[in-house]
Design a protein around this motif. Structure first.
Motif, mmCIF file in Angstrom:
data_model
loop_
_atom_site.group_PDB
_atom_site.id
_atom_site.type_symbol
_atom_site.label_atom_id
_atom_site.label_comp_id
_atom_site.label_asym_id
_atom_site.label_seq_id
_atom_site.Cartn_x
_atom_site.Cartn_y
_atom_site.Cartn_z
ATOM 1 N N ASP A 12 0.832 -1.207 0.000
ATOM 2 C CA ASP A 12 0.000 0.000 0.000
ATOM 3 C C ASP A 12 0.867 1.258 0.000
ATOM 4 O OD1 ASP A 12 -2.202 -1.626 0.036
ATOM 5 O OD2 ASP A 12 -2.563 -1.420 2.206
ATOM 6 N N TYR A 13 1.932 1.222 0.779
ATOM 7 C CA TYR A 13 2.820 2.384 0.863
ATOM 8 C C TYR A 13 3.447 2.678 -0.492
ATOM 9 C CZ TYR A 13 7.031 5.101 1.914
ATOM 10 O OH TYR A 13 8.037 6.037 1.912
ATOM 11 N N ILE A 14 4.011 1.668 -1.142
ATOM 12 C CA ILE A 14 4.673 1.851 -2.432
ATOM 13 C C ILE A 14 3.665 2.297 -3.494
ATOM 14 C CG2 ILE A 14 5.886 0.645 -4.286
ATOM 15 C CD1 ILE A 14 7.200 -1.084 -2.107
ATOM 16 N N ARG A 15 2.471 1.707 -3.483
ATOM 17 C CA ARG A 15 1.446 2.083 -4.452
ATOM 18 C C ARG A 15 1.073 3.559 -4.305
ATOM 19 N NH1 ARG A 15 -2.109 -1.096 -2.813
ATOM 20 N NH2 ARG A 15 -1.571 -2.902 -4.111
ATOM 21 N N ASN A 16 0.916 3.986 -3.053
ATOM 22 C CA ASN A 16 0.563 5.386 -2.801
ATOM 23 C C ASN A 16 1.675 6.336 -3.237
ATOM 24 O OD1 ASN A 16 -1.906 4.618 -1.728
ATOM 25 N ND2 ASN A 16 -1.144 4.556 0.387
ATOM 26 N N GLU A 17 2.919 5.961 -2.940
ATOM 27 C CA GLU A 17 4.050 6.794 -3.316
ATOM 28 C C GLU A 17 4.153 6.926 -4.842
ATOM 29 O OE1 GLU A 17 6.739 8.430 -1.311
ATOM 30 O OE2 GLU A 17 4.855 8.384 -0.152
ATOM 31 N N LEU A 18 3.990 5.805 -5.531
ATOM 32 C CA LEU A 18 4.105 5.828 -6.994
ATOM 33 C C LEU A 18 2.998 6.656 -7.641
ATOM 34 C CD1 LEU A 18 5.036 2.093 -7.707
ATOM 35 C CD2 LEU A 18 6.527 4.086 -8.010
ATOM 36 N N SER A 19 1.841 6.677 -7.022
ATOM 37 C CA SER A 19 0.721 7.443 -7.584
ATOM 38 C C SER A 19 0.817 8.930 -7.244
ATOM 39 C CB SER A 19 -0.611 6.882 -7.079
ATOM 40 O OG SER A 19 -0.689 7.009 -5.664
ATOM 41 N N ALA A 20 1.526 9.272 -6.173
ATOM 42 C CA ALA A 20 1.593 10.666 -5.721
ATOM 43 C C ALA A 20 2.824 11.407 -6.248
ATOM 44 C CB ALA A 20 1.571 10.718 -4.195
ATOM 45 N N ARG A 21 3.866 10.692 -6.622
ATOM 46 C CA ARG A 21 5.126 11.320 -7.024
ATOM 47 C C ARG A 21 5.617 10.735 -8.344
ATOM 48 N NH1 ARG A 21 8.656 9.757 -2.139
ATOM 49 N NH2 ARG A 21 10.287 10.645 -3.502
ATOM 50 N N ASP A 22 6.716 11.266 -8.816
ATOM 51 C CA ASP A 22 7.336 10.769 -10.035
ATOM 52 C C ASP A 22 7.832 9.344 -9.797
ATOM 53 O OD1 ASP A 22 8.516 10.586 -12.558
ATOM 54 O OD2 ASP A 22 10.448 11.227 -11.744
ATOM 55 N N PRO A 23 7.326 8.335 -10.557
ATOM 56 C CA PRO A 23 7.698 6.941 -10.298
ATOM 57 C C PRO A 23 9.204 6.711 -10.323
ATOM 58 C CG PRO A 23 5.840 7.050 -11.798
ATOM 59 C CD PRO A 23 6.318 8.459 -11.620
ATOM 60 N N LYS A 24 9.919 7.330 -11.245
ATOM 61 C CA LYS A 24 11.370 7.114 -11.327
ATOM 62 C C LYS A 24 12.056 7.627 -10.074
ATOM 63 C CE LYS A 24 15.328 7.759 -14.392
ATOM 64 N NZ LYS A 24 15.797 8.321 -15.686
ATOM 65 N N GLU A 25 11.588 8.759 -9.588
ATOM 66 C CA GLU A 25 12.146 9.322 -8.355
ATOM 67 C C GLU A 25 11.892 8.408 -7.160
ATOM 68 O OE1 GLU A 25 11.287 13.116 -5.401
ATOM 69 O OE2 GLU A 25 10.713 13.256 -7.518
ATOM 70 N N VAL A 26 10.685 7.842 -7.097
ATOM 71 C CA VAL A 26 10.325 6.944 -5.998
ATOM 72 C C VAL A 26 11.194 5.687 -6.035
ATOM 73 C CG1 VAL A 26 8.513 5.472 -5.044
ATOM 74 C CG2 VAL A 26 7.951 7.771 -5.853
#
Length: 592
Positions: A12-26
C-alpha cells in the motif's frame, strides 16, 4: 529496515508513493534507502546488470542467505530463550510474510514458551499466521482454546468419514490383503495429519479422545471407530510410548490388531481379549475407557473377523453336536460383537455393562445355522428354507446384530462357491429385512457392506456364469439383485456398475455367441431403472453417469454389435441436464 515495505502495508505504501510522485524518483529513493548496505555495492550492481541479474534476484538471494544464517544460529544455539525475546518481538509481525516467516517459526519451534499469551491470541486471529506456526505452538494454542482445537479436528474427521477410498475398504467384508489394507488406513494422509497434530503430547491426545467420544455420540458411524482404533495402533507403531500408555484401551487394541493382521482367533488370543475386558466386569460406575473399548470392537474389520470366526466354528459342529464347553468360544466372540454393536448405547447412557444377548434366541439360531451347514454337504437339498429355519432366521435378521453378521457371512461363502441351492434359500430373507429409515447405523452399514462385498465376489469370480447360466442369472440377478435396488441408491448404483462390467470382452467372449445374454442385461437394466431407488437427489447425477456409461460401454465394444438401448433407460437419461448428448446417443443406437 522500514517494516511498512513488507507485506500488505508495504504494498500500500509503495502504491501510494508511486501514484503521488514521479515513479522514477520513488524507485531511485527506495533503492537508495533500502538497498543492500555493503561496501562497493554500487560498483557491483552494474556488473550484475551486465549478467542480466535483476535487483529482485540479487536481493532475494541475499535475503535467503541472511535468513538461513540466522536460522542456523538459532538451531545450534545453546543460549537461554530470553536472549531471543527481542528478536522474536521484531520478527513475529512477519509470520505471514514470505521467507522472513522462517525466522519466527525457527524461534517458536525451539522455544514454544517464548510467545506471550497476547501474541498467541494475535496469531489465532490471522489464519495465515496460525497456519505458519510450528506445531508446538499450535498445540500450546489449542490447549488454551478447546473450541479452536475441536473445530480444527472436526474438519479432519469429516474429511476422513467422507473419503471414498476409506469407505470402500471399510465396507469390504472379505478383504484380500489385510496387511496392505491396514497400511492404507494407517498411512492415509488424514490419519498422518492427525498423528502429526498429536505428536507425543499426552494432553493433546487426551483432548482428542474426549473429542472423538463427543463426535461418536452425535454420529455413531463405524468410520469413527476405525479412526479411534487406527490412531491408537499408529501411535504404538511409532513407539510413542508416553502417549499410548495413557490409553486404557491399548492392551485390548494391541491384541485385536494381531488377530486382524493374521486373521486368526486362537485360544490364546481369545483369552487375552477376555482378560482385557475382565477389569470392567465389576465396575461400580461407568468408565469412558469401557466406551472406548466398545468403539474399537465396533470397527468393521474386527466385527467381520469375529462373525467369520463364529461361522467357521459352527462348521466344526456339523458332524457332531457341540458340548456346552465347546460353545464357549462362540459365546465369547458373540459377546465381543455385541459389545461393539452397543458402543453408542454404552456411551450415551454411561452403562457399566452391555445389554445381554438373548441366549435362547441365539442358541436356536446357532442350531439352525449348523443344520443349514450340514444340509450344504448333502447331495439332495431343498432350494427353500424349512418352516423352522425361515421362522428363526426371520426372527433375528431385523433385530440381532450378531446373528445378522454371521448369516451374511454364510451367504458370502455360498456366493464365493457359487452354491446356487444355498443362495436360492438364503437370499430371500435378506430382501425381507431391509433396514428401515429408523434403523440403526450398524444395520444399514452392514447391509451396504454385504451388498458391496457380494457384488464384488460376483464381479471377480462369476460374471461369465451370470451371463451364460440361466439358474445363476435367476437366483442372483432376477430374484435378488434387481429387486434389491428398490431399497437404496447404494445398491442401485452398484448393480448398474455390475451391468457395465458385463460389457467386457473377457466376460462376453465371442460376440456371435453373446446376443441372448447381452439382451438379458438390457432387460435387467430396464427393470432396475424402473424400480430402483432414486429418492436421494445427492446421488442422481451419479446414477445418470452410470446409466450413460452403461449405454456407451455397450456401444464401444465389438464395434457396437452388442449394444443395448433399453427404452426406459433412455427415457431416464433424457431427464439429465445433458439432454442433447443423450438424444444424440439415442439416435446413434437407433441408426445402428
Amino acid at each position: 529496515m522500514d517494516k511498512k515495505l513488507i507485506g500488505k502495508a508495504g504494498k500500500d505504501y509503495i502504491r501510494n508513493e508511486l501514484s503521488a510522485r514521479d515513479p522514477k524518483e520513488v524507485v531511485n529513493e527506495l533503492q537508495s534507502k533500502h538497498g543492500l548496505k555493503l561496501r562497493h555495492i554500487t560498483d557491483v550492481y552494474p556488473l550484475l546488470d551486465l549478467h542480466k541479474k535483476s535487483r529482485l534476484e540479487v536481493h532475494s538471494a541475499c535475503l535467503h542467505a541472511l535468513v538461513q544464517a540466522m536460522i542456523d544460529k538459532i538451531d545450534t544455539s545453546e543460549d537461554p530463550s530470553n536472549k531471543y525475546e527481542k528478536l522474536l518481538a521484531e520478527t513475529t509481525p512477519y509470520l505471514g510474510v514470505g521467507p522472513l516467516q522462517r525466522i519466527p517459526i525457527a524461534l517458536l519451534s525451539k522455544y514454544p514458551d517464548l510467545a506471550s499469551d497476547e501474541e498467541l491470541r494475535d496469531m489465532v486471529q490471522n489464519a495465515d499466521i496460525f497456519d505458519a506456526c510450528p506445531m508446538a505452538m499450535k498445540r500450546r494454542i489449542w490447549k488454551a482454546d478447546l473450541a479452536l482445537f475441536q473445530q480444527h479436528m472436526l474438519t479432519l474427521l469429516n474429511n476422513y468419514h467422507h473419503d471414498e477410498h476409506l469407505q470402500l475398504i471399510s465396507r469390504d467384508m472379505r478383504v484380500g490383503g489385510v496387511v496392505a489394507m491396514i497400511r492404507d488406513r494407517r498411512q492415509h494422509p488424514i490419519v498422518e495429519a492427525i498423528l502429526d497434530r498429536i505428536g507425543e503430547d499426552t494432553t493433546i491426545y487426551s483432548m482428542f479422545l474426549d473429542f472423538i467420544r463427543l463426535v461418536f455420540d452425535a454420529t455413531p458411524y463405524p468410520s469413527v471407530c476405525t479412526l479411534r482404533f487406527d490412531l491408537l495402533m499408529a501411535l504404538h507403531e511409532r513407539e510413542f510410548k508416553d502417549v499410548y500408555r495413557i490409553d486404557g484401551a491399548h492392551n485390548l487394541a494391541w491384541t485385536l490388531d494381531a488377530c486382524i493382521r493374521n486373521q486368526v482367533l486362537d485360544d490364546s488370543r481369545l483369552q487375552n481379549l477376555k482378560d482385557s475386558l475382565s477389569e470392567f466386569q465389576n465396575m461400580k460406575r461407568y468408565s469412558p475407557v469401557y466406551g472406548d473399548v466398545a468403539m474399537i470392537l465396533m470397527d468393521p474389520t474386527a466385527s467381520n473377523l469375529f462373525s467369520a470366526y463364529i461361522l467357521e466354528k459352527l462348521r466344526t459342529f456339523v458332524d457332531k453336536a457341540p458340548r456346552a464347553s465347546a460353545m464357549e468360544p462362540v459365546k465369547l466372540v458373540a459377546d465381543l460383537i455385541n459389545l461393539g454393536a452397543n458402543a453408542k448405547n454404552i456411551m450415551e447412557n454411561e452403562l457399566k455393562k452391555a445389554p445381554k444377548l438373548d441366549t435362547a434366541k441365539h442358541d436356536r439360531f446357532w442350531k439352525i445355522m449348523i443344520g443349514m451347514l450340514a444340509d450344504d454337504n448333502k447331495s439332495e437339498r431343498r432350494s427353500e428354507l424349512s418352516t423352522d429355519q425361515a421362522s428363526t432366521i426371520n426372527g433375528v435378521l431385523g433385530e440381532e446384530e450378531v446373528c445378522r453378521k454371521v448369516y451374511l457371512q454364510y451367504v458370502l461363502d455360498a456366493a464365493t462357491n457359487l452354491d446356487i441351492l444355498s443362495l436360492a434359500r438364503s437370499l430371500p430373507p435378506i430382501l425381507d429385512h431391509f433396514p428401515p429409515l429408523s434403523a440403526s447405523v450398524l444395520h444399514t452399514f452392514g447391509y451396504e457392506s454385504f451388498f458391496q462385498t457380494f457384488m464384488d465376489i460376483i464381479r471377480r469370480m462369476h460374471l461369465p456364469s451370470l451371463l451364460t447360466k440361466p439358474e445363476v442369472a435367476k437366483v442372483i440377478m432376477e430374484d435378488f439383485l434387481v429387486p434389491a435396488t428398490r431399497w437404496s441408491w447404494f445398491v442401485h448404483e452398484h448393480v448398474v456398475q455390475l451391468f457395465i462390467d458385463c460389457f467386457d470382452t473377457r466376460v462376453i467372449g465371442h460376440p456371435g455367441n453373446a446376443g441372448e445374454s447381452v439382451r438379458q442385461v438390457g432387460v435387467w437394466a430396464e427393470k432396475t431403472c424402473q424400480t430402483g431407488a432414486k429418492n436421494d437427489e445427492k446421488h442422481m447425477d451419479n446414477l445418470y453417469s452410470l446409466y450413460r456409461a452403461l449405454i456407451e460401454q455397450s456401444h464401444n465394444i465389438y464395434d457396437g454389435h452388442v449394444k443395448i438401448a433399453p427404452p426406459g433407460v433412455m427415457d431416464f437419461l433424457r431427464n439429465d441436464d445433458n439432454l442433447e448428448e443423450v438424444e444424440e446417443e439415442a439416435e446413434i443406437m437407433e441408426e445402428g
